[in-house]
Write a protein that holds these residues in place. Structure first.
Motif, PDB file in Angstrom:
ATOM      1  N   ASP A  82       0.816  -1.223   0.000  1.00  0.00           N
ATOM      2  CA  ASP A  82       0.000   0.000   0.000  1.00  0.00           C
ATOM      3  C   ASP A  82       0.847   1.269   0.000  1.00  0.00           C
ATOM      4  N   ASN A  83       2.183   1.098  -0.067  1.00  0.00           N
ATOM      5  CA  ASN A  83       3.091   2.250  -0.053  1.00  0.00           C
ATOM      6  C   ASN A  83       4.170   2.051  -1.106  1.00  0.00           C
ATOM      7  N   ARG A  84       3.718   2.046  -2.378  1.00  0.00           N
ATOM      8  CA  ARG A  84       4.620   1.706  -3.472  1.00  0.00           C
ATOM      9  C   ARG A  84       5.781   2.674  -3.608  1.00  0.00           C
ATOM     10  N   SER A  85       5.587   3.919  -3.185  1.00  0.00           N
ATOM     11  CA  SER A  85       6.670   4.897  -3.318  1.00  0.00           C
ATOM     12  C   SER A  85       7.820   4.587  -2.363  1.00  0.00           C
ATOM     13  N   ARG A 258       4.004  11.142  -2.729  1.00  0.00           N
ATOM     14  CA  ARG A 258       3.378   9.818  -2.775  1.00  0.00           C
ATOM     15  C   ARG A 258       2.122   9.847  -3.634  1.00  0.00           C
ATOM     16  N   GLU A 261      -3.282   6.923  -4.246  1.00  0.00           N
ATOM     17  CA  GLU A 261      -3.694   5.637  -3.676  1.00  0.00           C
ATOM     18  C   GLU A 261      -3.049   5.406  -2.315  1.00  0.00           C
ATOM     19  N   GLU A 262      -1.774   5.766  -2.189  1.00  0.00           N
ATOM     20  CA  GLU A 262      -1.078   5.609  -0.906  1.00  0.00           C
ATOM     21  C   GLU A 262      -1.697   6.511   0.154  1.00  0.00           C
ATOM     22  N   ARG A 263      -1.960   7.755  -0.233  1.00  0.00           N
ATOM     23  CA  ARG A 263      -2.554   8.693   0.729  1.00  0.00           C
ATOM     24  C   ARG A 263      -3.924   8.202   1.183  1.00  0.00           C
ATOM     25  N   GLU A 265      -4.882   5.094   1.418  1.00  0.00           N
ATOM     26  CA  GLU A 265      -4.670   3.991   2.376  1.00  0.00           C
ATOM     27  C   GLU A 265      -4.298   4.540   3.752  1.00  0.00           C
TER      28      GLU A 265
END
Length: 890
Positions: A82-85, A258, A261-263, A265
């Motif tokens: 959930d944190n691809r960056s 980021r 999508e990450e934000r 999540e």
């Protein structure tokens, strides 16, 4: 077997030889590549497969991945999903911790609030999972800022103290390094560590030995991995000899770097934590989520979590004080700096739609579900609240049961019609929020119903009922009532369908082990009945037509709205500035004759003669029309969405006029703060009473916004300085026109008293008012269309430029031409800044040769705009602008 299952099984077989691409999988199965890609993403979200960061993306089932690589799915692996960056940071952290023999020291870089301490804690967990340290290995944190001005105290904290080392040292005391033996010591804000402190670590990091403060001979050993963190540039804030001993530099990106999508999540996780902490279900409105997704969060994740806590605390305080009935976080509950994101984030709307949808009302977080679980409420459960609230109101007002049943019939029918029309027939919208067991149950119910009723139900009945039953089950499990005041009418009017629905409730009860009230059978009946009625009768809805000045203004707004809604519903009619109003009206007539919507049309227009089109069409064709005299993309989206769902013309119009979905009422309040910037002066020789009477007549016959336009009556009996009084008013407001029995020396448009009394001048006055009001609102209207610069500032600069040209030419443009040229130059500047193709002016050279003086005058005046916005205005563009000032071309 479903297609997604077939894709998964084939992937597991092919992955025995290595990771697989989408194209390879699609070709092997002879399936459409887009469908396979969609299924693979569903499997990835379900954590059944992992995908690489390569191009092309490769897929691998987790079970195969472990066989091929020997890797286990660790906490860091779950985190990076959930944190691809942070994938690079995670890989670096793994490498540092797994490096033989004991790992390597690390330095974490990142701005305040990005989660450096949390990341260090996850590194500690990963080291335990990979058995690099013991399960009970310590994780000690130390903030270097606390002792930055006291090296001796710093030494004692880190390395310990020998008894007698200084006055007051009455016993031996171990330091943090000894406490962290066998584990990890995390040094936060390491840039605050003084030079002496950094030097103390040299020997320890090199050899793993140290002495307590006061010891001179004894050397101690400790096996400690050092993880440090800083917000500063290490090259300028740390000794080179210190950084040289830290080979692994890990950078944590800021929140602004980021993905959305990450934000999203992170937002869901923080609300979930608050739900667990408060032991309450928390509903968060879609607008509140949009604000958290888009506001400028300067202090990163730490601030995001703090702002979410603040909003939850505010709502919780109201809840326990009985000022509200539930824990519903709405946009009005957020701090102001968060709320403002909705007003300034036009570019984020596609992102919002992809993450939380357009029609979803709330995201719901429950404390008793898994950490990752959230529930999206898209309005399906609202029928219960709608019924409950309305019935309670009717009971309180003493309405009889029979009257309540009659009153609710229309509301319930209208709800289900909208509900079915709003269902996405692809099913994509609900794949992740409906329990698969519910889907199977509804499949069984509808197969049974089709047999009994000798019918085949449409796909949207299948999807609509699945969502409805899902919410019904949740509601009953939560102990909430289900009431259907329309039950008796349904039972009598649709006897056969109702009996089938009763049998369906028995099937649902048997499968879910819940007890359903007979009221629920009435709701299920509506699915059967309305689907049949729709199959026999074309569903007629209100038409939405957007008409706006410019070559592509209307088209731009409609394209965005239709794209977000996923259907070509709203219609655009561009009112080109070189077209006569009658030509534009003809286009509107033609479209209405072809579409022929009996429920009417809502027109969203911008200014001038377009405001009258609705009345003309209504009289000519006899179809009801409502006109909204302010158009922007959010209004178009909302009008089209509600029209598609079956709202009546009056309902759509009323909702648009009081719309707050994107806080666009702020536009109105912004204008309200500029109260009465325009004025109409009525003057009379016979006393102020007569002037007031003329004011009343204008109030009745001229459409004006009283917050923007004031009608000022003047008594000029015995006054010889009427021009002076007009000039004084003009200093405070823009005087649109003057109504007077005699001519006044002024350039302001004037109307004779008799022409106003017999209403001959009303249309002309209305035109002037419309033009001036539009001029006031021009900057705010254009902000939805100008992409590259601030529209208000650009218009201010253009007005100054035009004033210069007017002064040099010794002319005064009328309001209509002024608006036209401002609109033209604004769009031109935005187009040129977007590097779009230049327009060509036919016979440019001849025109410049004929009007050389005008060409050089205008080109010179435009230099200020070229310089400020760092752009080039070409000769073709200058020629088009010349047309506005060229008497022959006008």
């Amino acid at each position: 077997m479903k297609r997604v299952d077939i894709v998964y099984e084939k992937l597991k077989k092919m992955a025995q030889k290595g990771a697989v691409s989408t194209i390879e999988l699609a070709e092997s199965l002879n399936l459409n590549r887009a469908n396979v890609s969609s299924d693979l993403n569903k499997l990835w979200k379900a954590e059944l497969v992992r995908k690489t960061d390569t191009r092309p993306v490769l897929y691998l089932p987790f079970e195969n991945e472990q066989i091929l690589t020997g890797e286990k799915k660790t906490y860091l692996d779950k985190f990076v999903k959930d944190n691809r960056s942070l994938s690079t940071a995670v890989e670096q952290a793994k490498a540092a911790l797994l490096y033989p023999p004991k790992g390597m020291h690390s330095l974490i870089l990142g701005k305040t609030g990005v989660g450096k301490t949390m990341f260090a804690g996850m590194m500690h967990m990963y080291a335990i999972e990979m058995k690099k340290i013991e399960e009970d290995a310590p994780f000690i944190t130390f903030n270097c800022a606390d002792y930055s001005n006291n090296p001796q105290l710093l030494t004692s904290q880190l390395f310990g103290v020998k008894k007698g080392a200084y006055t007051g040292a009455d016993f031996d005391r171990i330091g943090l390094i000894e406490k962290a033996n066998g584990g990890i010591l995390f040094l936060d804000e390491v840039h605050r560590l003084p030079v002496e402190g950094q030097e103390m670590f040299f020997t320890f990091m090199d050899k793993g030995i140290f002495r307590r403060l006061g010891e001179t001979e004894m050397e101690r050993k400790a096996n400690v991995l050092i993880i440090s963190a800083t917000t500063e540039n290490p090259e300028s804030s740390l000794l080179r000899t210190f950084t040289r001993r830290i080979p692994m530099i890990i950078r944590i990106p800021a929140l602004s770097e980021r993905s959305a999508e990450e934000r999203f999540e992170l937002i869901k996780n923080f609300f979930k934590r608050q739900s667990i902490l408060l032991k309450k279900k928390i509903s968060v409105s879609s607008n509140a989520v949009r604000s958290f997704l888009s506001y400028n969060c300067t202090n990163n994740i730490g601030q995001l979590e703090s702002d979410i806590k603040l909003a939850c605390a505010k709502v919780y305080a109201d809840f326990i004080c009985h000022r509200r009935d539930n824990m519903a976080v709405k946009n009005c509950d957020l701090p102001e700096h968060v709320r403002e994101a909705l007003l300034n984030a036009r570019e984020h709307r596609e992102k919002w739609a992809s993450l939380i949808g357009i029609n979803n009302n709330y995201i719901i977080f429950c404390p008793n579900t898994k950490k990752e679980d959230v529930e999206v409420e898209d309005g399906a459960d609202n029928i219960y609240e709608m019924i409950e609230n309305k019935v309670n109101d009717l009971i309180e007002n003493g309405v009889s049961d029979e009257e309540i049943e009659k009153t609710m019939e229309k509301d319930i029918r209208s709800y289900f019609t909208r509900y079915l029309n709003g269902v996405d027939e692809s099913g994509n919208k609900y794949n992740n929020i409906i329990d698969p067991d519910i889907v199977k149950l509804v499949d069984e119910v509808l197969k049974y119903s089709e047999t009994k009723l000798n019918r085949i139900f449409s796909q949207k009945v299948y999807l609509g009922m699945a969502l409805h039953v899902s919410n019904t089950v949740k509601r009953i499990k939560m102990g909430r009532r289900i009431i259907n005041p329309h039950l008796n009418k349904v039972r009598i009017k649709y006897k056969e369908a109702f009996n089938v629905a009763l049998a369906c409730t028995n099937i649902i009860e048997r499968k879910t082990e819940l007890v359903l009230p007979i009221d629920e059978a009435g709701f299920l009946t509506m699915f059967f009945v309305l689907d049949e009625e729709e199959s026999n009768m074309k569903n007629d809805t209100v038409g939405v037509i957007v008409i706006a000045h410019g070559d592509s203004v209307a088209t731009s707004m409609v394209d965005v709205a239709n794209k977000l809604l996923g259907v070509e519903y709203a219609v655009a009619i561009n009112a080109s500035l070189d077209l006569a109003p009658q030509s534009i009206l003809s286009k509107v007539r033609e479209h209405i004759k072809q579409s022929d919507r009996k429920k009417g049309y809502i027109f969203l227009v911008d200014m001038g003669s377009l405001l009258t089109f609705g009345e003309v069409i209504e009289k000519e064709i006899g179809i009801p029309v409502k006109t909204v005299d302010f158009v922007c993309t959010p209004f178009v989206i909302e009008a089209a969405r509600k029209a598609m769902l079956g709202y009546t013309l009056d309902e759509i119009y009323d909702d648009i006029m009081k719309i707050t979905h994107f806080d666009t009422n702020t536009e109105k309040s912004r204008f309200a703060r500029k109260k009465q910037m325009l004025a109409i002066v009525t003057a009379c020789l016979t006393g102020e009473g007569s002037a007031v009477a003329i004011k009343s007549l204008l109030d009745h016959h001229v459409r004006i916004d009283k917050e923007l336009v004031e009608i000022i009556p003047l008594n000029i009996v015995g006054k010889v300085d009427i021009e002076k009084r007009i000039r004084k008013i003009s200093e405070m407001k823009k005087v649109v026109c003057i109504v007077s029995p005699f001519n006044i020396r002024s350039k302001i448009p004037q109307f004779n008293l008799s022409d106003v009394l017999n209403l001959r001048a009303i249309d002309d006055i209305q035109y002037l008012v419309d033009i001036e009001v539009t001029y006031l609102k021009l900057g705010d209207n254009l902000k939805y269309h100008i992409k590259n610069v601030d529209s208000q500032e650009l218009i201010f600069d253009i007005k100054k430029c035009i004033a210069t040209i007017e002064k040099k030419l010794r002319i005064n443009l009328d309001s209509g031409n002024l608006i036209g040229i401002i609109l033209h130059i604004s769009c031109m500047v935005d187009r040129l800044l977007s590097n779009e193709l230049r327009v060509e002016y036919k016979e440019k050279d001849k025109y410049i040769s004929d009007k050389k003086e005008l060409f050089f005058l205008i080109r010179g005046s435009l230099k200020t705009i070229e310089k400020k916005y760092k752009m080039k205005i070409y000769a073709d563009e200058v020629c088009y602008i010349m047309n506005f000032f060229d008497c022959e071309k006008q």
